[in-house]
Design an enzyme around this catalytic site. Structure first.
Site, short mmCIF file in Angstrom:
data_model
loop_
_atom_site.label_atom_id
_atom_site.label_comp_id
_atom_site.label_asym_id
_atom_site.label_seq_id
_atom_site.Cartn_x
_atom_site.Cartn_y
_atom_site.Cartn_z
N CYS A 98 36.97 42.77 138.43
CA CYS A 98 37.88 41.62 138.80
C CYS A 98 38.38 40.87 137.66
O CYS A 98 37.78 40.56 136.59
CB CYS A 98 36.79 40.62 139.47
SG CYS A 98 37.51 39.08 139.91
N GLU A 99 39.68 40.86 137.73
CA GLU A 99 40.29 40.12 136.67
C GLU A 99 40.20 38.82 136.69
O GLU A 99 40.41 38.07 135.59
CB GLU A 99 42.04 40.33 136.68
CG GLU A 99 42.61 39.56 137.82
CD GLU A 99 44.18 40.07 138.07
OE1 GLU A 99 45.04 39.19 138.46
OE2 GLU A 99 44.52 41.19 137.44
N HIS A 100 39.49 37.94 137.70
CA HIS A 100 39.49 36.46 137.61
C HIS A 100 37.94 36.36 137.02
O HIS A 100 37.94 35.07 136.42
CB HIS A 100 39.28 36.19 139.03
CG HIS A 100 40.68 36.33 139.68
ND1 HIS A 100 40.79 36.61 141.15
CD2 HIS A 100 41.91 36.09 139.39
CE1 HIS A 100 42.03 36.87 141.47
NE2 HIS A 100 42.73 36.59 140.35
N HIS A 101 36.98 37.08 137.04
CA HIS A 101 35.60 36.79 136.45
C HIS A 101 34.98 37.88 135.68
O HIS A 101 34.09 37.62 135.19
CB HIS A 101 34.60 36.66 137.74
CG HIS A 101 35.10 35.57 138.67
ND1 HIS A 101 35.57 35.85 139.78
CD2 HIS A 101 35.01 34.13 138.66
CE1 HIS A 101 36.03 34.72 140.50
NE2 HIS A 101 35.49 33.77 139.81
N HIS A 125 32.13 42.76 146.06
CA HIS A 125 32.45 42.10 144.71
C HIS A 125 31.51 41.22 144.17
O HIS A 125 30.75 40.29 144.85
CB HIS A 125 33.71 41.43 145.23
CG HIS A 125 34.89 41.88 145.50
ND1 HIS A 125 36.14 41.96 144.68
CD2 HIS A 125 35.41 42.59 146.71
CE1 HIS A 125 37.18 42.57 145.40
NE2 HIS A 125 36.83 43.16 146.60
N CYS A 173 31.51 39.10 142.02
CA CYS A 173 31.75 37.50 141.84
C CYS A 173 31.55 36.85 143.26
O CYS A 173 31.53 35.58 143.00
CB CYS A 173 33.30 37.49 141.48
SG CYS A 173 34.44 38.41 142.67
#
Length: 190
Positions: free
Chosen positions: A82-85, A151, A153
C-alpha cells in the site's frame, strides 16, 4: 547492473539501520546485525516491478489465434504494498480477454500482474494498470480484470477490521458494452 543493485541495497540497508535506531533498538545486538541488509534485499525484491516492462515481458509470447472465445486466467495470487502506509495487501486477480487474431502466453498474464503488483500501489490503480496494459499489448475485443484483496493497513492498524476484503473491477471494449459478457466472466470466477 548487478553492481548498481548491490549499491542500492546497501544504501537502503543503511536507512533501515537508522530507522531501527530511531525506534529505540540496539542495532548491534545479535538478532539485528543482519536485519538491515535482509530487509533491504526483501524490499528490493518486493519493488522490482519498477525495473520491469509488461510490454517487453509479453512480447516474447504473442501467438496467432483464429478463435473468438474468451480467455480467462483466474486466481492469480499477488502481493503488493500500500502506497499510503507501506504495508502489504494481497489477494487474487482474474483476467479475461476476447482475442482478436492473437493470444498471449498464459504465464505472461501472471507476469504482467507481478510487474504492477511489485510497486507501491492502491488496489484500484493496480486493477486498472493491468487491464490497460493487456489491452495495449495484444489485439482484443475487450479486457476485464477482477481483483479481490485483503489490506493489512485495515487489519493491523486504523480500523482493525479483520474480515474485510476489497473487490475492484476494470474493463474495456465489449466487456463495457455487453452485460452478458461481464456476467459470463464473473460467473466463471465462482
Amino acid at each position: 547492473m548487478e553492481e548498481s543493485k548491490e549499491k542500492l541495497i546497501s544504501e537502503i540497508a543503511g536507512h533501515y539501520k537508522e530507522i531501527l535506531r530511531l525506534l529505540g533498538e540496539d542495532t548491534d545486538r545479535e538478532g539485528l546485525l543482519q536485519t538491515p541488509q535482509r530487509a533491504a534485499k526483501a524490499l528490493y525484491s518486493i519493488m522490482e516491478g519498477y525495473t520491469q516492462s509488461a510490454k517487453e515481458i509479453a512480447s516474447r509470447a504473442i501467438f496467432e489465434h483464429d478463435g473468438k472465445g474468451m480467455v480467462i486466467v483466474k486466481d492469480i495470487e499477488f502481493y503488493s504494498m500500500c502506497e499510503h502506509h507501506i504495508l502489504p495487501f494481497f489477494g487474487k486477480i482474474s483476467v479475461g480477454y476476447l482475442p482478436k487474431g492473437k493470444i498471449l502466453g498464459l504465464s505472461k498474464l501472471a507476469r504482467i500482474v507481478d510487474v504492477y503488483a511489485k510497486r507501491l500501489q492502491v488496489q484500484e490503480r493496480l486493477t486498472k494498470q493491468i487491464c490497460d496494459s493487456i489491452s495495449e499489448i495484444i489485439p482484443n475485443e475487450g479486457v476485464i480484470v477482477a481483483c479481490e484483496a485483503e489490506h493489512l493497513c485495515m487489519k493491523m492498524r486504523g480500523v482493525e477490521k479483520q474480515d474485510s476484503a476489497t473487490v475492484t473491477y476494470e474493463a474495456t471494449g465489449n466487456f463495457l458494452t455487453n452485460p452478458s459478457l461481464r456476467k459470463e466472466f464473473l460467473e466463471s470466477l465462482k
